[in-house]
Every structure is written in C-alpha cells, then in structure tokens.
Design an enzyme around this catalytic site. Sequence first.
Site, mmCIF file in Angstrom:
data_model
loop_
_atom_site.group_PDB
_atom_site.id
_atom_site.type_symbol
_atom_site.label_atom_id
_atom_site.label_comp_id
_atom_site.label_asym_id
_atom_site.label_seq_id
_atom_site.Cartn_x
_atom_site.Cartn_y
_atom_site.Cartn_z
ATOM 1 N N HIS A 118 0.816 -1.221 0.000
ATOM 2 C CA HIS A 118 0.000 0.000 0.000
ATOM 3 C C HIS A 118 0.851 1.273 0.000
ATOM 4 C CE1 HIS A 118 0.395 -0.238 4.515
ATOM 5 N NE2 HIS A 118 0.445 1.076 4.377
ATOM 6 N N ASP A 148 0.399 -7.728 1.629
ATOM 7 C CA ASP A 148 0.748 -6.305 1.662
ATOM 8 C C ASP A 148 2.267 -6.107 1.691
ATOM 9 O OD1 ASP A 148 0.298 -3.623 1.560
ATOM 10 O OD2 ASP A 148 -0.231 -3.380 3.666
ATOM 11 N N SER A 224 4.585 2.657 7.961
ATOM 12 C CA SER A 224 4.254 1.496 7.127
ATOM 13 C C SER A 224 5.452 1.116 6.262
ATOM 14 C CB SER A 224 3.065 1.810 6.218
ATOM 15 O OG SER A 224 1.880 1.882 6.957
#
Length: 460
Positions: A118, A148, A224
């Site tokens: 992402h 992911d 992230s």
Amino acid sequence: MKQTAKLFLVALVAGALTLGGYKYFVEPNTTVAYTTQDEASFIPTNYSSNITAAIDTDFTDAAEKTVNAVVHVKNTTISRQPSNIMEYFYGGGQARPMVGSGSGVIISPDGYIVTNNHVIENASQLQVTLNDNRTYNAELIGTDPKTDIALIKLDSNEEFPFVPFGDSNNVKIGEWVLAVGNPFNLTSTVTAGIVSAKARDLNEFDGNPQSFIQTDAAVNRGNSGGALVNTRGELIGINTAITSETGSYVGYSFAVPSNNARKVVEDIMEFGGVQRGILGISTLPTKLAQKQGIDITQGVYVAAIEKGSGADKGGLKEGDIIKQIDGYEIAKFSDLVGYLGSKRPNDVVDVTVDRKGTRKTVPVTLIKLETFTIEDTGLEVRNANKAQLDAYGVDNGVVVSNAATKDMLPLKGAVIVRVNDKNVTNIDDVREIMKSNGFGDPVKLTFVDRNGQLNSYIFR
C-alpha cells in the site's frame, strides 16, 4: 522515705514483670515477624533485579544496526480529475500528481528494499531517501497485495547498509522489540516496546486471513513498511498497520512476520510472483464448531478434505483437530495461516492432529494455490484437480475457493464449467475470457453445485 522505698519497690517489680512478659510473650512473635519480613523482602529484591535487567537491556546496538538501513519511500501517482460528465464516464481529465510516503527496509547490500504494497501502490515514480539524506530513484520489482508486501530496488551500483532477516517463528510474547521507520516524514525514528501477541488476525471474516505480530512499540503514519527488529538488530517483521479510531497510535501496531515477508520476496525474485502452498482442507471456525457440539478449545477443526490434495493423500481426516505443524503449536486458524505462509508448494510438513482423543502425526505435501478473482462477481476461483471434477461429475471447470460477499458464500466449493457460455478448464481460461469482457458487460457463470445441479448466474 518509706513511701519512696515502696514506690521504688513497686517500680522494680513492675519492670521485672514487664521484662519477663516481653521475653515470654513477645520475643517469639518478634522472631516470626522478623522471618516473615525476610521472606517478604526476598520478593521485592527479585522483582527489583528484573526491573534492573529490563532497564539494562541495551537498545543502542540494535538501533545503530538498523537506522541507516531503514529508508523513506516517496510514491508519486498520477490521478486524473474529470472536469465534465463525459470525462467522468469515459475517462480523461487533467492529470495531477499525488504524493504518498512510507518506509522501507534495505535487505541486501545491492539495494533491494522490502516495504508495504500500500506504500507503493499505483506508483508512477518511486524515490527513496536514506537516513543520511541521500536520494535515489527506485524500481518496482514485484508486489503481493494479499500479504501487503512489495519489493523495490535502488537505482545504484553502490553498497548499502542492510538489516539481516531473523526467524519470526522464534519470537516470544514479552520480548523487547524496536520499531524503526519514518513517521511524519522525519529521518529514521526508533521506538521500543514488547511483543504483545502473535498470529493476530485483523481480517477474520474478509476471506483474506492474516497472521500479524502485535507490538506496543509506537507506530504512526509513515511507519508502514518500516522494520520491527529484535535487540540483536535482526528483522523480525515489517510494520504494516495500527488499530486506531483517530488514525494515530493508541497502543497496538501490527507487523507482517519476517519469515512470511522473506518468502514473498524470494518468490518474487525467483518466480516473479508468490507461490502459495496449502494443505487442501476446509476448516470450521472454533466458535461455530463449538455450537455444533464439537469439543474444541484450541486447534483448527478440519471440516472437509479436498480430493486429490496433499491432505487427502497424507491421511488427514474430516473431524481431525490440527494441534501442531512441524512441532509448532497451532492454537487458532491464524497460527496455521502464519506458518504455511512461509512455505512453498511441494514442501512436506508434519501435521499433528487430535483424532477422537488420539494424537497422530502425518506428513502432508503442500499443493500449489493458484487463484483468480472474477471482477464484478466477488468470486475467487482456483484450478480443479481430477478428483474434484470426478466428484462433481464434470470433465472441466474451476473451483470457487472464496467469496467476497456473504450472499455469494453458498457458491464456495462449486465448480464453474462455463464463463460467458465458453468452457473453462483452468484459471488461465477464465482470465482470458474476462480480458475480452468490456467495461460494464454482464458476466455469466454456469456452475455445478454440491448437489450436482447445473445453474447459471448473470452478474451485471
């Protein structure tokens, strides 16, 4: 004088009685109290030494090994904003660049970086900034949306600092960890915490089960794709998500285990995509199994065996409760998902099950999971083996392996024999048919259900 002598005598007798009473009644109790005090003082001394050990844990070495290998990833995407109704329906509009950012971890000296899918999704340009503010362009090597995880590479022939992979299977609850990333577009930032849970599934009911390491190390926006490392500076996870009503850190964050991330990266480099190995079973959630009167508190209940699969050939039975794989405890479904996520097709795993109160271990060869999601239907299909086709009495078809919506769940396990009235023998056939389907065109699926009935659905 006599009065004084009497008073002195009374005081002397009273003192003697007091001393004698103290010796007789009080002193033994004082000894007991003193012993109790010794025992009580032993407990805080132990506790105090544990605190000292925790305080003396040195994070500096792990931080020094990590900060220069954790990078800032800037993702530039091009978005077209329609300016009229025609552009809205048929595409077009003014192109506008949009910039997102996150973190990444250099995992090899030649500049390969693992990050979250992402973070780099839909990127038209990737830029990476190191902790010393050097900036490089990066190339997208491959992605895996299910986990992911994405792999990118620096456009340079230099050698870079990197973080070695650790074994996430050996991570223990309560173990100290460091989260290293680039929150708020800062240079590498280090926070400390402990592992608060393992095999945590945030998507229990969406058809894409996960198995995260949960930690209380502070993780915020921009973290992230960053590193979760142990006190030896080994990569044990890729920070991926937080749980928060505000979007900011509130005490829990989640990381993809390093064994799973490493396997995804190696698959991308070797095969160009992820090779998933599965047992070939259908499971029943523990709570649902309990409602059906099945005696299970921990483990994974085997509800069905896929004909011709490794589970079938290895000897797993319907009703088995999986307790261990290769010696690792399986308490819940996410434990199973997490462990198998680090394995490949044709790997052999030892599955220990509880079969009607008796422990039994059987070797199972994992089969390859190949799936394709049919757009506009929410159905995920996979290739069918001969045993499955024979069971449904058909010569060709693909199996519905998952459904994105509850109303489509009854189709799970059905065999689709035709798509838009064309026979399909594998997911490649389905993929090609869907490629020729125009935008907004209906999708017709002809399938055989568990009762052997032939039906058709048209999705518009």
